[in-house]
Write a protein that holds these residues in place. Structure first.
Motif, mmCIF file in Angstrom:
data_model
loop_
_atom_site.group_PDB
_atom_site.id
_atom_site.type_symbol
_atom_site.label_atom_id
_atom_site.label_comp_id
_atom_site.label_asym_id
_atom_site.label_seq_id
_atom_site.Cartn_x
_atom_site.Cartn_y
_atom_site.Cartn_z
ATOM 1 N N UNK A 45 25.915 78.470 44.313
ATOM 2 C CA UNK A 45 25.086 79.260 45.214
ATOM 3 C C UNK A 45 25.704 80.633 45.438
ATOM 4 N N UNK A 46 26.962 80.639 45.838
ATOM 5 C CA UNK A 46 27.640 81.907 46.106
ATOM 6 C C UNK A 46 28.530 82.238 44.906
ATOM 7 N N UNK A 240 29.753 50.896 50.675
ATOM 8 C CA UNK A 240 31.118 51.392 50.869
ATOM 9 C C UNK A 240 31.775 51.774 49.550
ATOM 10 N N UNK A 256 24.888 66.674 45.811
ATOM 11 C CA UNK A 256 24.716 66.397 47.234
ATOM 12 C C UNK A 256 25.717 67.229 48.030
ATOM 13 N N UNK A 257 26.940 67.303 47.514
ATOM 14 C CA UNK A 257 27.961 68.065 48.225
ATOM 15 C C UNK A 257 28.175 69.458 47.624
ATOM 16 N N UNK A 258 27.556 69.719 46.490
ATOM 17 C CA UNK A 258 27.598 71.038 45.847
ATOM 18 C C UNK A 258 29.009 71.525 45.535
ATOM 19 N N UNK B 80 14.670 66.495 46.420
ATOM 20 C CA UNK B 80 15.533 67.337 45.596
ATOM 21 C C UNK B 80 15.066 68.780 45.572
ATOM 22 N N UNK B 82 16.103 71.251 47.363
ATOM 23 C CA UNK B 82 17.234 72.180 47.395
ATOM 24 C C UNK B 82 17.806 72.376 45.991
ATOM 25 N N UNK B 83 17.976 71.269 45.273
ATOM 26 C CA UNK B 83 18.528 71.364 43.924
ATOM 27 C C UNK B 83 17.631 72.218 43.037
ATOM 28 N N UNK B 107 22.987 75.338 53.915
ATOM 29 C CA UNK B 107 23.404 75.503 52.524
ATOM 30 C C UNK B 107 22.633 76.632 51.849
ATOM 31 N N UNK B 108 21.312 76.628 52.028
ATOM 32 C CA UNK B 108 20.512 77.647 51.349
ATOM 33 C C UNK B 108 20.777 79.014 51.964
ATOM 34 N N UNK B 110 23.386 80.393 52.621
ATOM 35 C CA UNK B 110 24.521 81.089 52.014
ATOM 36 C C UNK B 110 24.068 81.998 50.877
ATOM 37 N N UNK B 392 26.798 68.032 55.106
ATOM 38 C CA UNK B 392 26.686 66.912 54.166
ATOM 39 C C UNK B 392 27.978 66.094 54.150
ATOM 40 N N UNK B 393 29.116 66.775 54.278
ATOM 41 C CA UNK B 393 30.395 66.054 54.248
ATOM 42 C C UNK B 393 30.648 65.323 55.567
ATOM 43 N N UNK B 396 28.494 62.273 55.370
ATOM 44 C CA UNK B 396 29.087 61.280 54.465
ATOM 45 C C UNK B 396 30.141 60.439 55.201
ATOM 46 N N UNK B 400 29.609 56.347 56.049
ATOM 47 C CA UNK B 400 30.453 55.262 55.536
ATOM 48 C C UNK B 400 31.021 54.432 56.684
ATOM 49 N N UNK B 403 28.292 52.121 58.064
ATOM 50 C CA UNK B 403 28.035 50.998 57.150
ATOM 51 C C UNK B 403 29.171 49.987 57.214
ATOM 52 N N UNK B 404 30.418 50.472 57.284
ATOM 53 C CA UNK B 404 31.537 49.528 57.313
ATOM 54 C C UNK B 404 31.468 48.647 58.558
#
Lengths: 294, 430
Positions: A45-46, A240, A256-258, B80, B82-83, B107-108, B110, B392-393, B396, B400, B403-404
Motif C-alpha cells: 500500500x505504502x 488455534x 489479511x495482515x498485509x 475481499x 480491500x484486496x 488500512x486503506x 494509508x 487486524x493484528x 487476531x 485466538x 477460541x482457546x
C-alpha cells in the motif's frame, strides 16, 4: 541452416511466442518480483523499504511459522504414503474385467472432479461434531463422538482424510494406466514359474510401476506442501492454528495482515524447500527406478 | 511462404491482444474534459435484491444528473474488497468509489489515493451529525474522514419463540442481565434433542472477536487505551466477559461452536439453537424458513451496548472532476429519500437517523419484522473498534484467546494475558 529450415524455425517460435509471453508475464515476472518483495518491508500500500534478510531472520523466530512448518511436514508425511499405497490397492482391485468395472472406475475418480471447495464444505457437514453423519454413525456403533475440525488434536488428521478422499482418484488413474502397460507375458511367465499373486505383485508389478510411483511421489509431495484450499474452506487454519500450514500462513500474512514482504519470504523459503526435496526425490528415483520393460 | 504468413499472423495476434488490453484501460482512466459529464465508476459487492436496488438508484441518478454519469460495477464478494482495491491501486487503474468494510478504513487510509472528505463534510457537503455515532467513528481515521457510511448494522438478540414457549421461558426483555441470558441458554439446552441455547462463531476471526468486544463494553471495559497504544481489555471487565463465555461453553455446554462456515444459521432455522447474537443480515433467511422469531436488544451488565459494523464508500482520486462527481453521487445516495427506497428494497438499516422520521419508514418496519429493534439498537452502538491500521493484528490476538477459552484449552485470565502481551507488541506501531 537452409532457408526453409530457418523459416520453419521462425514459424515455430512465432507460434510459441504468445504462450512464452504469458508464462513470462504471469509466471517468471512474479517469481522474480516476489524475490524482490521478500527483502522489503512492503504492506502492498505504502512505499516499500529495503530490509535485506530481516524477513527471513524473523521467520526463524516466529513460533506460528515454526508450527506451520511442522503441520505441513506432518500432513505431507501422512498424505503422500497413505494416498499412494491406497491408490495402488484400489488400482489393482480395479484392474480386472468384472461387471460394472467402468462404473467403479468412474466412482473412484469422481471426487477428483469435485472442486476442492465443494469437498471441504461437504466434509464440514459430514464431520460436524454435533450434527454430522459420521458422529451419528459412531454413536450408533456405541463409539464416542469425535471433535474432528473442532478439536485441535484431530483437525489436521481430518484434513488428511478429506484430502486423501479428494485426490485418491487421480493416483488411481495413473496407476491403472501403468498397470495396463505391464506386459502380460511377464505375469504369465512368473505364474508358470510358480509365483503366487502376492509375489507377482511385489516382485514384478510394483517394480514395473516405478516410473508411475516416482511421478506420484514427486507430484503428491509438491501438492501436499502447497496445501491451501481445503484448509481455507474447512478450518481457516484453526482451531488455534492446529491446521495452519505454510501456504495458509502465507495467505494470512499477505492478504489479511498485509505483511507482503514477510509473506514473500515464506513463499521463497517454501520454494527452495520444494526444489531441494524434489531434487532429492528425483535423484533417488534415478537410482532406484528403471524405465521400460525391454 | 506459407510459414512466414502464419508467423506474421501469430505475432500480429499477440500485438492486438496486448493493444486491446491497454486501450481498454486508458478509456477508464481518462479524466473528464470540459463539457463532458464526469464519469464515475463505483465498485460494489451487492447481489440479488441489493444489486437490483443499486442499479436502479444509479439509473435514477444518471437520468436526473447530466454532469455526472455513474457506472456501478460488481466487484465480487465484499469480503475481499480491500484486496481487490489494493490490487487496482497498485495497477494504477481503480474505481472512483469503492465499497469497503469499516474495519479496513485505517488500512486503506494509508494510501495517498484515498480522497480525504473532512473539508467537504465540514463545508456542508454531508449532514454528518445525522449519521450514527458508530458510523462516524468507523469512517474517521486520525481525525480525517475517509469514507461515507454505506451500510450499518449491529448485533441484537434474535430468538426462536417456539423454543422459549416449549421450555416455558418468558421472552427476553430489554432489561435482561447476563445471568438472565445465561440461565435461559442453559434451560434451552437439551442434549437429547441436540439443542443449544446460543451459538458462537469460534473461528478466531473478526466474527469471534466483535461479539466478545460487545460484551467487554457491556462490562465497562475497552479494547485499547484511549491513545490506541496499549491493550485495555485485560481488565476486570475483560475477565468478566471472557469468564461468562468460559462458563457457558465449558460448564453449561449451552453454546454451539460454529467453525466459521455459518452452520449456526441453518441450525437456528431448524430449531436447534434458541438464541443468536446476530445482525439484520440473517433475518431474511430466518423469515424464509418460517421461524417464529423475536428480536431484542442484547442482554447487559453495566449497560446494554452493542457493536456496529459500519461499512464505507471510499472515494479514490482519479482527478478533481471525477472526485467531485463521486462526492455529488454519494451525497445524493445517502439522502433520506434514497435511503428509505434502499431500505424497502433490501431490508438494510437506514444509515441516517432522520430516515425514521419519514412517513415511509413505518412501511419499512412493517415489511421487515424485527428491523425496528435493530434500528433503535443503533443508539446502543456507542463505541467503535479502534480505527488503526494494526487492528487486524489486535483482532487476531483476541480471537485466538477467545477460541482457546471456548474450547476449554485455556483459563480466561491466562488467555487474556497472552492476548494482551501480543497486542502490546503491535498496537503501538503506527
Amino acid at each position: 541452416m537452409s532457408v526453409r529450415g530457418r523459416r520453419e524455425h521462425l514459424a515455430g517460435w512465432s507460434f510459441v511466442t504468445p504462450a512464452v509471453i504469458l508464462i513470462a508475464v504471469f509466471g517468471l515476472v512474479p517469481v522474480g518480483w516476489s524475490l524482490v518483495l521478500s527483502i522489503q518491508h512492503n504492506d502492498l500500500l505504502t512505499p516499500p523499504s529495503w530490509v535485506g534478510l530481516a524477513n527471513y531472520r524473523a521467520l526463524t523466530h516466529d513460533p506460528v511459522f515454526r508450527s506451520a512448518v511442522w503441520h505441513t511436514v506432518v500432513y505431507t508425511g501422512l498424505f503422500v504414503p497413505v494416498s499412494i499405497v491406497a491408490a495402488l490397492a484400489v488400482a489393482v482391485a480395479l484392474n480386472r474385467r468384472i461387471r460394472l468395472i467402468r462404473l467403479y472406475r468412474t466412482a473412484v475418480f469422481v471426487p477428483v472432479v469435485f472442486s476442492t471447495v465443494a469437498t471441504a464444505i461437504t466434509f464440514n457437514w459430514l464431520l460436524e461434531p454435533d450434527y454430522g453423519l459420521v458422529n451419528y454413525g459412531l454413536e450408533r456403533l456405541g463409539l464416542p463422538a469425535q471433535g474432528f475440525f473442532r478439536d485441535p488434536n484431530q483437525a489436521l488428521l481430518a484434513i488428511v482424510a478429506m484430502t486423501i478422499w479428494g485426490w485418491l482418484g487421480f493416483d488411481v488413474i495413473i496407476y491403472l494406466a501403468a498397470l495396463q502397460a505391464v506386459p502380460r507375458e511377464l505375469l504369465e511367465a512368473a505364474a508358470i514359474d510358480g509365483a503366487g499373486r502376492l509375489t507377482i505383485l511385489r516382485r514384478i508389478v510394483v517394480p514395473l510401476l516405478g516410473p508411475a510411483t516416482l511421478f506420484l511421489v514427486v507430484w503428491s509431495t509438491i501438492n501436499a506442501l502447497q496445501l491451501f484450499d481445503e484448509v481455507y474452506v474447512a478450518t481457516r487454519g484453526g482451531p488455534l492454528h492446529a491446521t495452519t500450514v505454510i501456504v495458509y500462513y502465507l495467505f494470512d500474512q499477505a492478504f489479511r495482515l498485509f505483511n507482503g514482504g514477510y509473506a514473500a519470504a515464506i513463499a521463497y523459503s517454501l520454494f527452495v524447500a520444494i526444489l531441494a526435496l524434489t531434487g532429492i526425490q528425483l535423484w533417488i528415483g534415478s537410482r532406484r527406478v528403471h524405465y521400460g520393460s525391454s | 511462404m506459407r510459414p512466414m504468413r502464419i508467423a506474421a499472423a501469430a505475432v500480429l495476434l499477440s500485438l492486438v491482444a496486448a493493444a486491446g488490453c491497454s486501450s481498454g484501460g486508458k478509456q477508464q482512466n481518462a479524466t473528464a474534459t470540459p463539457g463532458q459529464p464526469a464519469k464515475v465508476v463505483l465498485w460494489h459487492g451487492y447481489t440479488d435484491a441489493e444489486a437490483k436496488a443499486i442499479n436502479s438508484l444509479v439509473r435514477q441518478f444518471n437520468a436526473s444528473h447530466r454532469d455526472v454519469q455513474v457506472t456501478a460495477q460488481f466487484q465480487g464478494n465484499n469480503d475481499y474488497a480491500l484486496q481487490k482495491v489494493l490490487t487496482a491501486l497498485a495497477g494504477g487503474k481503480y474505481p472512483d468509489i469503492a465499497y469497503l468494510y469499516g474495519s479496513n478504513a485505517a488500512q486503506i487510509a494509508r494510501s495517498p489515493k484515498v480522497v480525504r472528505l473532512t473539508d467537504w463534510v465540514n463545508g456542508g457537503g454531508l449532514p454528518w451529525n445525522d449519521f450514527w455515532p458508530g458510523e462516524r467513528a468507523a469512517a474517521t481515521v486520525n481525525g480525517q474522514i475517509v469514507g461515507v457510511p454505506a451500510l450499518v448494522d449491529n448485533l441484537a438478540l434474535v430468538y426462536n419463540k417456539k423454543l422459549f414457549d416449549r421450555a416455558h421461558l418468558p421472552y427476553p426483555t430489554p432489561n435482561w442481565t447476563w445471568d438472565d441470558f445465561r440461565n435461559a441458554a442453559r434451560t434451552l439446552t437439551d442434549p437429547s434433542r441436540k439443542q443449544f441455547g446460543w451459538a458462537y462463531v469460534a473461528d478466531g476471526g473478526e466474527d469471534t472477536v466483535w461479539r466478545y468486544e460487545a460484551m467487554l463494553w457491556q462490562a465497562g471495559g475497552d479494547i485499547l487505551t484511549p491513545d490506541n497504544r496499549e491493550p485495555a481489555f485485560n481488565s476486570a471487565a475483560g475477565l468478566k466477559a471472557l469468564t461468562l463465555l468460559h462458563d457457558m461453553a465449558t460448564v453449561d455446554h449451552s453454546i454451539y461452536l460454529d467453525n466459521g462456515n455459518g452452520n449456526y444459521l441453518g441450525l437456528f432455522d431448524a430449531g436447534k439453537i434458541g438464541m443468536l447474537w446476530t445482525g439484520p443480515w440473517d433475518l431474511a433467511d430466518i423469515r424464509d424458513h418460517k421461524v417464529d422469531y423475536g428480536v431484542e436488544i442484547l442482554p447487559g451488565d453495566q449497560n446494554h451496548q452493542t457493536i456496529s459494523g459500519p461499512d464505507n464508500w471510499v472515494v479514490l482520486d482519479n482527478g478533481k472532476a471525477r472526485a467531485e462527481g463521486a462526492k455529488q453521487f454519494l451525497a445524493w445516495l445517502t439522502d433520506p429519500k434514497q435511503l428509505v427506497t434502499w431500505g424497502m428494497a433490501t431490508g438494510d438499516l437506514p444509515v441516517r437517523a432522520s430516515v425514521s422520521k419519514l412517513p415511509e419508514y413505518a412501511q419499512f418496519v412493517a415489511r421487515y419484522p424485527g428491523v425496528g429493534t435493530f434500528t433503535d439498537n443503533l443508539a446502543n452502538a456507542q463505541k467503535a473498534r479502534p480505527t488503526i491500521a494494526n487492528y487486524a493484528k489486535v483482532s487476531e490476538a483476541i480471537g485466538q484467546s477467545v477460541v482457546s477459552v471456548l474450547l476449554g484449552k485455556a483459563q480466561p485470565d491466562a488467555a487474556l494475558k497472552t492476548a494482551a502481551d501480543q497486542v502490546s507488541s503491535v498496537a503501538g506501531v503506527p
